[in-house]
Design an enzyme around this catalytic site. Structure first.
Site, PDB file in Angstrom:
ATOM      1  N   ASP A  57      -7.114   3.192  -3.219  1.00  0.00           N
ATOM      2  CA  ASP A  57      -5.966   2.931  -2.355  1.00  0.00           C
ATOM      3  C   ASP A  57      -6.031   1.561  -1.684  1.00  0.00           C
ATOM      4  O   ASP A  57      -5.188   1.237  -0.838  1.00  0.00           O
ATOM      5  CB  ASP A  57      -5.869   4.003  -1.251  1.00  0.00           C
ATOM      6  CG  ASP A  57      -5.031   5.210  -1.670  1.00  0.00           C
ATOM      7  OD1 ASP A  57      -4.188   5.063  -2.584  1.00  0.00           O
ATOM      8  OD2 ASP A  57      -5.220   6.283  -1.074  1.00  0.00           O
ATOM      9  N   HIS A 160       3.637   7.601   7.525  1.00  0.00           N
ATOM     10  CA  HIS A 160       3.297   6.361   8.230  1.00  0.00           C
ATOM     11  C   HIS A 160       4.584   5.809   8.825  1.00  0.00           C
ATOM     12  O   HIS A 160       5.663   5.956   8.228  1.00  0.00           O
ATOM     13  CB  HIS A 160       2.768   5.293   7.251  1.00  0.00           C
ATOM     14  CG  HIS A 160       1.301   5.299   7.003  1.00  0.00           C
ATOM     15  ND1 HIS A 160       0.756   4.918   5.788  1.00  0.00           N
ATOM     16  CD2 HIS A 160       0.240   5.582   7.807  1.00  0.00           C
ATOM     17  CE1 HIS A 160      -0.565   4.985   5.859  1.00  0.00           C
ATOM     18  NE2 HIS A 160      -0.909   5.388   7.067  1.00  0.00           N
ATOM     19  N   CYS A 254       3.466  -1.581   2.283  1.00  0.00           N
ATOM     20  CA  CYS A 254       2.093  -1.054   2.219  1.00  0.00           C
ATOM     21  C   CYS A 254       1.145  -2.038   1.560  1.00  0.00           C
ATOM     22  O   CYS A 254      -0.051  -2.042   1.836  1.00  0.00           O
ATOM     23  CB  CYS A 254       2.058   0.239   1.416  1.00  0.00           C
ATOM     24  SG  CYS A 254       3.060   1.551   2.077  1.00  0.00           S
TER      25      CYS A 254
HETATM   26  N1  ARG Z   1      -2.288   6.583  -0.739  1.00  0.00           N
HETATM   27  C1  ARG Z   1      -2.247   5.857   0.487  1.00  0.00           C
HETATM   28  C2  ARG Z   1      -2.508   6.794   1.646  1.00  0.00           C
HETATM   29  O1  ARG Z   1      -2.056   7.906   1.604  1.00  0.00           O
HETATM   30  C3  ARG Z   1      -0.943   5.171   0.636  1.00  0.00           C
HETATM   31  C4  ARG Z   1      -0.867   4.277   1.813  1.00  0.00           C
HETATM   32  C5  ARG Z   1       0.459   3.607   1.949  1.00  0.00           C
HETATM   33  N2  ARG Z   1       0.407   2.597   2.902  1.00  0.00           N
HETATM   34  C6  ARG Z   1       1.285   2.429   3.896  1.00  0.00           C
HETATM   35  N3  ARG Z   1       1.166   1.379   4.655  1.00  0.00           N
HETATM   36  N4  ARG Z   1       2.213   3.307   4.151  1.00  0.00           N
HETATM   37  O2  ARG Z   1      -3.150   6.453   2.607  1.00  0.00           O
END
Ligand code: ARG
Length: 261
Positions: A57, A160, A254
């Site tokens: 990630d 988020h 992200c």
């Molecule tokens: N797979 C990552 C997580 O769940 C995705 C993060 C996405 N990043 C963001 N800034 N929304 O943490």
């Protein structure tokens, strides 16, 4: 930004992630590269973080810290699978010589913190409910010396803040009201009466997960409706295709940690 060279969906820590869906890593790298080229083409400097094997990630660089006025509040990830990413970000910021404040509270950097420099003298918006914990909001305020407004996220698809809200210029935001509690929606209405409002469809297309330089708004190409709304509001939408990275639950924003120095 951090290349998705080691990107994979090996665990599921948000509702978008499905470990049984195959990921085309080469395509992910190509799409990410287009995003990087788009930013450079718009005149922005892009620094790169070296991706590390075993941290699939890490491409979501926004989660590693939150920077305001040259000060950097470090991240402390909620999930163990991502915990080691924080050190890589820490090393990057220290190498640049910026003031780094190590966190003791759980927070996922720009994933849950946004900055609106000209709103009410400089306002930090902070999400909680899924990843970042409320005490981190107070810690960020002490670290960065700007008022922090806590907003409660209520829909796990928008886990988020940066998938539900974005700054579109120095004083205004775009957001999807349905991602927030009723009280937090009232707070947003009070603070940003002229905000651009997005709907469920815009949010599901990861449209809110955008970056803006105040004129150009780089956003997920699937968010065509939101692009239309932004255009009508006087911005220049720049669509970028990031289908592979959506499988991990992220898009444009992200992938980008903004350096406000
Ligand atoms: N797979 C990552 C997580 O769940 C995705 C993060 C996405 N990043 C963001 N800034 N929304 O943490």
């Amino acid at each position: 930004m951090c290349s998705p060279e080691h990107f994979a969906v090996e665990y599921a820590i948000n509702p978008w992630m499905d470990v049984t869906t195959p990921v085309d890593r080469d395509l992910a790298v190509k799409q990410w590269d287009r995003l990087r080229e788009t930013l450079v083409g718009l005149g922005h400097d892009v620094h790169l973080l070296t991706p590390e094997p075993g941290l699939p990630d890490m491409v979501y660089a926004a989660n590693g810290a939150f920077m305001v006025d040259g000060s950097v509040y470090g991240a402390r990830f909620k999930h163990e699978q991502r915990a080691a990413e924080a050190a890589a970000h820490h090393a990057f910021y220290e190498a640049q010589g910026w003031r780094f404040i190590a966190p003791s509270e759980t927070n996922e950097g720009e994933g849950d913190f946004a900055y609106v420099p000209e709103a009410h003298g400089g306002l930090i918006l902070a999400g909680h409910g899924f990843r970042t914990e409320v005490p981190a909001h107070a810690e960020a305020q002490e670290a960065l010396g700007r008022p922090v407004v806590s907003l409660r996220l209520i829909d796990p698809r928008f886990y988020h803040l940066d998938v539900a809200l974005a700054a579109i210029d120095d004083s205004n935001v775009v957001y999807f009201p349905g991602a927030f509690s009723a009280a937090s929606q009232r707070v947003l209405t009070q603070l940003f009466p002229d905000a651009v409002l997005a709907d469920d469809e815009d949010a599901m297309a990861f449209g809110l997960n955008l970056v803006s330089d105040g004129a150009n708004v780089v956003l997920n190409s699937e968010a065509t409706r939101l692009a239309g709304k932004l255009k009508a509001a006087g911005y220049h939408p720049v669509p970028v295709e990031l289908g592979e990275l959506k499988k991990g639950g992220g898009s444009v924003k992200c992938c980008i940690a903004e350096l406000r120095h």
